[in-house]
Design a protein around this motif. Structure first.
Motif, PDB file in Angstrom:
ATOM      1  N   CYS A   8      22.633 -10.076 -37.789  1.00  0.00           N
ATOM      2  CA  CYS A   8      22.193 -10.763 -39.007  1.00  0.00           C
ATOM      3  C   CYS A   8      22.302 -12.276 -38.940  1.00  0.00           C
ATOM      4  O   CYS A   8      21.453 -12.985 -39.462  1.00  0.00           O
ATOM      5  N   ASP A   9      23.357 -12.812 -38.331  1.00  0.00           N
ATOM      6  CA  ASP A   9      23.540 -14.256 -38.352  1.00  0.00           C
ATOM      7  C   ASP A   9      22.493 -14.944 -37.494  1.00  0.00           C
ATOM      8  O   ASP A   9      22.452 -14.780 -36.284  1.00  0.00           O
ATOM      9  N   GLY A  10      21.639 -15.703 -38.152  1.00  0.00           N
ATOM     10  CA  GLY A  10      20.573 -16.404 -37.464  1.00  0.00           C
ATOM     11  C   GLY A  10      19.289 -15.605 -37.390  1.00  0.00           C
ATOM     12  O   GLY A  10      18.254 -16.122 -36.985  1.00  0.00           O
ATOM     13  N   VAL A  11      19.332 -14.349 -37.755  1.00  0.00           N
ATOM     14  CA  VAL A  11      18.139 -13.504 -37.749  1.00  0.00           C
ATOM     15  C   VAL A  11      17.681 -13.262 -39.183  1.00  0.00           C
ATOM     16  O   VAL A  11      16.540 -13.550 -39.531  1.00  0.00           O
ATOM     17  N   LEU A  12      18.574 -12.747 -40.016  1.00  0.00           N
ATOM     18  CA  LEU A  12      18.249 -12.513 -41.415  1.00  0.00           C
ATOM     19  C   LEU A  12      18.842 -13.589 -42.327  1.00  0.00           C
ATOM     20  O   LEU A  12      18.297 -13.883 -43.384  1.00  0.00           O
ATOM     21  N   SER A  13      19.958 -14.145 -41.927  1.00  0.00           N
ATOM     22  CA  SER A  13      20.609 -15.203 -42.695  1.00  0.00           C
ATOM     23  C   SER A  13      21.326 -16.129 -41.721  1.00  0.00           C
ATOM     24  O   SER A  13      21.513 -15.788 -40.558  1.00  0.00           O
ATOM     25  N   ASP A  14      21.732 -17.299 -42.213  1.00  0.00           N
ATOM     26  CA  ASP A  14      22.463 -18.231 -41.369  1.00  0.00           C
ATOM     27  C   ASP A  14      23.795 -18.543 -42.034  1.00  0.00           C
ATOM     28  O   ASP A  14      23.872 -19.350 -42.949  1.00  0.00           O
ATOM     29  N   SER A  15      24.826 -17.873 -41.574  1.00  0.00           N
ATOM     30  CA  SER A  15      26.147 -18.021 -42.182  1.00  0.00           C
ATOM     31  C   SER A  15      27.033 -19.013 -41.435  1.00  0.00           C
ATOM     32  O   SER A  15      28.117 -19.346 -41.908  1.00  0.00           O
ATOM     33  N   GLU A  16      26.578 -19.515 -40.309  1.00  0.00           N
ATOM     34  CA  GLU A  16      27.433 -20.350 -39.471  1.00  0.00           C
ATOM     35  C   GLU A  16      27.930 -21.602 -40.188  1.00  0.00           C
ATOM     36  O   GLU A  16      29.111 -21.950 -40.102  1.00  0.00           O
ATOM     37  N   MET A  17      27.061 -22.289 -40.910  1.00  0.00           N
ATOM     38  CA  MET A  17      27.468 -23.531 -41.559  1.00  0.00           C
ATOM     39  C   MET A  17      28.542 -23.271 -42.618  1.00  0.00           C
ATOM     40  O   MET A  17      29.538 -24.000 -42.689  1.00  0.00           O
ATOM     41  N   SER A  18      28.366 -22.234 -43.423  1.00  0.00           N
ATOM     42  CA  SER A  18      29.367 -21.905 -44.447  1.00  0.00           C
ATOM     43  C   SER A  18      30.700 -21.558 -43.808  1.00  0.00           C
ATOM     44  O   SER A  18      31.759 -22.001 -44.256  1.00  0.00           O
TER      45      SER A  18
END
Length: 99
Positions: A8-18
């Motif tokens: 999901c991370d970077g594919v459906l959503s980008d949670s890295e920054m949070s």
């Protein structure tokens, strides 16, 4: 197609920054002054446990025993308010549902 598996991370959503922002805030509050950008540059792809171990070695002291749990709580709170779908993710899922 019967099954599709997503990272999901970077594919459906980008949670890295949070996640990196939460780490930077918590580490700075714990006495290890670091910016979000520095967390990204130094620790992208590094599991939290390993990152905290490296930081403890650099600090010469242990982080609080429940530090990772505290940071995880902050990250989850940030996800609830900050997480956004990657552009095109909804359309991709809709196309897969129809297939």
């Amino acid at each position: 197609m019967k099954l599709t598996i997503f990272d999901c991370d970077g594919v459906l959503s980008d949670s890295e920054m949070s996640s990196c922002r939460a780490d930077a805030e918590a580490l700075t509050a714990a006495g290890y002054d670091i910016t979000t950008q520095q967390v990204i540059e130094r620790f992208a792809g590094v599991p939290h446990e390993a990152m905290y171990r490296m930081i403890e070695e650099e600090m010469g002291t242990a982080l609080p025993q429940d530090f990772e749990a505290q940071v995880t709580d902050v990250i989850m709170a940030k996800y609830r308010t900050e997480l956004q779908a990657i552009e095109g993710a909804e359309e991709a899922l809709s196309t897969l549902r129809k297939a």
